[in-house]
Structures are given as C-alpha cells and as structure tokens.
Motif scaffolding. Structure first.
Motif, PDB file in Angstrom:
ATOM      1  N   GLY A   1      -7.703  -7.214  -3.706  1.00  0.00           N
ATOM      2  CA  GLY A   1      -8.205  -8.615  -3.222  1.00  0.00           C
ATOM      3  C   GLY A   1      -9.248  -8.541  -2.201  1.00  0.00           C
ATOM      4  O   GLY A   1      -9.867  -7.348  -1.883  1.00  0.00           O
ATOM      5  N   PRO A   2      -9.549  -9.621  -1.181  1.00  0.00           N
ATOM      6  CA  PRO A   2     -10.465  -9.558  -0.192  1.00  0.00           C
ATOM      7  C   PRO A   2      -9.799  -8.692   0.882  1.00  0.00           C
ATOM      8  O   PRO A   2      -8.435  -8.248   0.944  1.00  0.00           O
ATOM      9  CB  PRO A   2     -10.524 -11.035   0.276  1.00  0.00           C
ATOM     10  N   PRO A   3     -10.464  -8.308   1.831  1.00  0.00           N
ATOM     11  CA  PRO A   3     -10.146  -7.584   3.110  1.00  0.00           C
ATOM     12  C   PRO A   3      -9.075  -8.345   3.777  1.00  0.00           C
ATOM     13  O   PRO A   3      -9.137  -9.608   3.915  1.00  0.00           O
ATOM     14  CB  PRO A   3     -11.403  -7.417   3.910  1.00  0.00           C
ATOM     15  N   THR A   4      -8.120  -7.819   4.386  1.00  0.00           N
ATOM     16  CA  THR A   4      -7.008  -8.298   5.009  1.00  0.00           C
ATOM     17  C   THR A   4      -7.406  -9.244   6.159  1.00  0.00           C
ATOM     18  O   THR A   4      -6.706 -10.132   6.709  1.00  0.00           O
ATOM     19  CB  THR A   4      -5.738  -7.321   5.331  1.00  0.00           C
ATOM     20  N   SER A   5      -8.445  -8.780   6.831  1.00  0.00           N
ATOM     21  CA  SER A   5      -9.060  -9.431   7.746  1.00  0.00           C
ATOM     22  C   SER A   5      -9.223 -10.879   8.027  1.00  0.00           C
ATOM     23  O   SER A   5      -9.381 -11.863   8.583  1.00  0.00           O
ATOM     24  CB  SER A   5     -10.267  -8.898   8.488  1.00  0.00           C
ATOM     25  N   VAL A   6      -9.690 -11.390   6.429  1.00  0.00           N
ATOM     26  CA  VAL A   6      -9.865 -12.627   6.114  1.00  0.00           C
ATOM     27  C   VAL A   6      -8.719 -13.623   5.857  1.00  0.00           C
ATOM     28  O   VAL A   6      -8.878 -14.678   5.577  1.00  0.00           O
ATOM     29  CB  VAL A   6     -10.886 -12.827   5.154  1.00  0.00           C
ATOM     30  N   MET A   7      -7.657 -12.771   5.570  1.00  0.00           N
ATOM     31  CA  MET A   7      -6.495 -13.636   5.391  1.00  0.00           C
ATOM     32  C   MET A   7      -5.870 -14.213   6.318  1.00  0.00           C
ATOM     33  O   MET A   7      -5.646 -13.791   7.542  1.00  0.00           O
ATOM     34  CB  MET A   7      -5.341 -12.443   4.432  1.00  0.00           C
ATOM     35  N   PRO A   8      -5.041 -15.342   6.186  1.00  0.00           N
ATOM     36  CA  PRO A   8      -3.915 -15.873   7.042  1.00  0.00           C
ATOM     37  C   PRO A   8      -3.206 -14.925   7.894  1.00  0.00           C
ATOM     38  O   PRO A   8      -2.692 -13.874   7.335  1.00  0.00           O
ATOM     39  CB  PRO A   8      -3.067 -17.169   6.372  1.00  0.00           C
ATOM     40  N   GLU A   9      -2.519 -15.012   8.950  1.00  0.00           N
ATOM     41  CA  GLU A   9      -1.748 -13.976   9.696  1.00  0.00           C
ATOM     42  C   GLU A   9      -0.615 -13.584   8.975  1.00  0.00           C
ATOM     43  O   GLU A   9      -0.303 -12.144   8.790  1.00  0.00           O
ATOM     44  CB  GLU A   9      -1.475 -14.539  11.047  1.00  0.00           C
ATOM     45  N   GLY A  10       0.303 -14.511   8.366  1.00  0.00           N
ATOM     46  CA  GLY A  10       1.399 -14.376   7.471  1.00  0.00           C
ATOM     47  C   GLY A  10       1.128 -13.234   6.402  1.00  0.00           C
ATOM     48  O   GLY A  10       1.659 -12.286   6.310  1.00  0.00           O
ATOM     49  N   LEU A  11       0.083 -13.539   5.826  1.00  0.00           N
ATOM     50  CA  LEU A  11      -0.394 -12.628   4.525  1.00  0.00           C
ATOM     51  C   LEU A  11      -0.829 -11.379   5.018  1.00  0.00           C
ATOM     52  O   LEU A  11      -0.428 -10.483   4.360  1.00  0.00           O
ATOM     53  CB  LEU A  11      -1.276 -13.530   3.634  1.00  0.00           C
ATOM     54  N   ARG A  12      -1.504 -11.343   5.977  1.00  0.00           N
ATOM     55  CA  ARG A  12      -2.100 -10.149   6.645  1.00  0.00           C
ATOM     56  C   ARG A  12      -1.070  -9.111   6.927  1.00  0.00           C
ATOM     57  O   ARG A  12      -1.029  -8.054   6.693  1.00  0.00           O
ATOM     58  CB  ARG A  12      -2.916 -10.296   7.864  1.00  0.00           C
ATOM     59  N   VAL A  13       0.101  -9.625   7.436  1.00  0.00           N
ATOM     60  CA  VAL A  13       1.106  -8.582   8.040  1.00  0.00           C
ATOM     61  C   VAL A  13       1.742  -8.071   6.542  1.00  0.00           C
ATOM     62  O   VAL A  13       1.977  -7.197   6.427  1.00  0.00           O
ATOM     63  CB  VAL A  13       2.197  -9.757   8.915  1.00  0.00           C
ATOM     64  N   ILE A  14       2.101  -8.994   5.775  1.00  0.00           N
ATOM     65  CA  ILE A  14       2.696  -8.624   4.322  1.00  0.00           C
ATOM     66  C   ILE A  14       1.629  -7.697   3.681  1.00  0.00           C
ATOM     67  O   ILE A  14       2.094  -6.337   3.410  1.00  0.00           O
ATOM     68  CB  ILE A  14       2.955  -9.822   3.477  1.00  0.00           C
ATOM     69  N   ALA A  15       0.516  -7.692   3.464  1.00  0.00           N
ATOM     70  CA  ALA A  15      -0.387  -6.893   3.012  1.00  0.00           C
ATOM     71  C   ALA A  15      -0.649  -5.818   3.635  1.00  0.00           C
ATOM     72  O   ALA A  15      -0.712  -4.692   2.847  1.00  0.00           O
ATOM     73  CB  ALA A  15      -1.694  -7.562   2.860  1.00  0.00           C
ATOM     74  N   ASP A  16      -0.471  -5.853   4.731  1.00  0.00           N
ATOM     75  CA  ASP A  16      -0.779  -4.278   5.607  1.00  0.00           C
ATOM     76  C   ASP A  16       0.360  -3.487   5.612  1.00  0.00           C
ATOM     77  O   ASP A  16       0.347  -2.120   5.807  1.00  0.00           O
ATOM     78  CB  ASP A  16      -0.961  -4.594   7.168  1.00  0.00           C
ATOM     79  N   HIS A  17       1.452  -3.874   5.242  1.00  0.00           N
ATOM     80  CA  HIS A  17       2.712  -2.946   4.962  1.00  0.00           C
ATOM     81  C   HIS A  17       3.167  -2.851   3.652  1.00  0.00           C
ATOM     82  O   HIS A  17       4.537  -2.139   3.321  1.00  0.00           O
ATOM     83  CB  HIS A  17       3.862  -3.726   5.784  1.00  0.00           C
ATOM     84  N   LEU A  18       2.523  -3.116   2.600  1.00  0.00           N
ATOM     85  CA  LEU A  18       2.882  -2.835   1.270  1.00  0.00           C
ATOM     86  C   LEU A  18       2.775  -1.481   0.855  1.00  0.00           C
ATOM     87  O   LEU A  18       1.481  -0.918   1.323  1.00  0.00           O
ATOM     88  CB  LEU A  18       2.011  -3.844   0.296  1.00  0.00           C
ATOM     89  N   PRO A  19       3.528  -0.650   0.279  1.00  0.00           N
ATOM     90  CA  PRO A  19       3.428   0.769  -0.008  1.00  0.00           C
ATOM     91  C   PRO A  19       1.982   1.118  -0.580  1.00  0.00           C
ATOM     92  O   PRO A  19       1.301   1.828  -0.357  1.00  0.00           O
ATOM     93  CB  PRO A  19       4.513   0.917  -0.938  1.00  0.00           C
TER      94      PRO A  19
END
Length: 262
Positions: free
Chosen positions: A202-220
């Motif tokens: 998907g898009p860079p995590t920097s443009v995601m809402p904070e909650g989604l960004r935290v989840i996205a950055d920690h997925l294996p």
C-alpha cells in the motif's frame, strides 16, 4: 571396536546419501507440480507484477504523496517482498495442506522416506519460488521503470535471504498445521492481505493514521520489507527489522522441520 566402527560407518554414509537422493527427487517432483498450478503462477507471480506496474504508473517518478524517493522504485522494492509473502503465506500452506488432506504424507512415511526429506524439499521449493518470482518482477520492471540501484548490497541481500527463510518456514509450518487446502487458503489469505495492504503493497506508512501506522510498522512482512527495501534504496540500514526477522526465521524453520518430519 575397530570392526564395529568399520561396519557402522558405511551404513551411516549410505543412509545420508539416500536421504539426499530422496530430497532431490521430492524437490524435482514438487517443482514440476507447482509449475503446472495456475493459482500459484497467477497469485505468486502475476498479481504482484500487475500491482507493481499499476501503482508505479499511478504515482509517477517524482517524490510526492509521502514517498521519500521515486514511487516506482519504492514499489519495485516493496513488491519483491510481496512475492516472499505470497510464497510463504499462500502458496506453500495450500500446497502442503493438500498433501495432508489427500494422505500423501502418510504414503511418504510408509515408503520409508527419510524423516527430514520432505521438510528440506519444501523449504528448498519455497526459496526457489522466491528467486524465480523475484527475477520475473525485476525483468518486467526493468524496461518500464528501471530497476533501482542497490545502495547496500550486503544488507539488502541479507534481508532477502532472511526474509525468505522466515516466510518459507512459516509457510511450511502452516501447511503442516492446517487440516485442508481450503483451510490453508483461508488462513493464508487472512494473514496475507492485511500485511499486503498495510505494511508492504500500500502507501507509505507515513501517510496513514497513527493507529494504522503502528500496526503496519510491526507486521512481520512489513519488517521483512524494511530489512530489504531500506538498504536497497538507501533509506536506512534495516538492522533492527533484520534482527527481528532473523529471530522469526529461526523459530519458524525449527518448528516447520519439527512438524513436517516424516
């Protein structure tokens, strides 16, 4: 004592050679079966390539919309990881679970195959699938967007190797745990698509809402992507994600081998 050792040594060598021979035969057979499976070819190779071409064209070649670099190069590196995820979370679990469902593994056991042969063959199959799919993506991307130069070949190569081993191990483990091909497909897709949409494709995590960004950055799969993409594109060294993925690789591989012993 000397006579006993002399008698045992050839037997041990013969057993080891037989195990290697069986593994090679299993791997050759597995490669033939997978190459004839349209679902595998489309989902593991075709789908990521189409997405890479589409998104690379949508966002152009100039850094914008949250992309720190050329968006097409961002997606080429990211979709290389997508192929690793597709192999480990969908292709291998469905393939192995279908064997369990049809009783193929029991027939392997009855035939007296080495208990490690199937696990080694499936791990090798997954790694070969990643290499072939990744090469296909780069060959298609090269004339369209150009393949981005690898800024740190050693770290990027380690990221590809460790990430591939981790997800191939996960795939073999899932295939030995799930009771049927349908169940493996359902679970695999359930694990794959959130990782695909949030953490990698998907898009860079920097443009995601904070909650989604935290989840996205920690997925294996996202961690594997960071370990590959960051040193590849010069966005960082990827050391932290690489260490986490290496831990996942060790645990997943050990569990996969333990579960798939014949």
């Amino acid at each position: 004592m000397t006579h006993a050792l002399t008698a045992v040594t050839p037997t041990a060598r013969q057993a080891a050679e037989r195990g290697r021979s069986v593994t090679r035969k299993l791997l050759a057979q597995e490669l033939r079966l997978v190459s004839r499976d349209p679902f595998t070819l489309v989902f593991t190779v075709g789908f990521p390539i189409m997405c890479m071409l589409t998104l690379g064209g949508v966002f152009g070649t100039e850094p914008a919309h949250g992309f720190p670099i050329n968006p097409s190069h961002w997606y080429i590196a990211s979709y290389f990881t997508v192929m690793i995820g597709a192999t480990g979370l969908v292709m291998l679990p469905v393939h192995i679970a279908s064997y369990r469902e049809r009783g193929v593994l029991r027939r392997f056991t009855a035939a007296g195959f080495s208990r490690w042969s199937f696990a080694l063959a499936e791990l090798a199959l997954g790694l070969i699938a990643v290499v072939v799919a990744g090469a296909a993506l780069l060959l298609v991307a090269a004339p369209v967007y150009g393949v981005p130069a690898v800024q740190d070949p050693l770290r990027a190569g380690l990221g590809v190797l460790v990430g591939s081993v981790a997800f191939v191990g996960i795939g073999v483990l899932l295939g030995t745990l799930l009771p049927s091909a349908r169940a493996a497909q359902a679970v695999g897709l359930l694990l794959y698509f959130p990782s695909f949409l949030l953490g990698v494709g998907g898009p860079p995590t920097s443009v995601m809402p904070e909650g989604l960004r935290v989840i996205a950055d920690h997925l294996p799969l996202a961690l594997a992507n960071q370990a590959i993409r960051d040193p590849w594109l010069g966005l960082g060294d990827g050391t932290g994600p690489l260490l986490v993925v290496a831990g996942i690789a060790v645990v997943a591989t050990l569990l996969a081998v333990r579960r798939s012993r014949l």
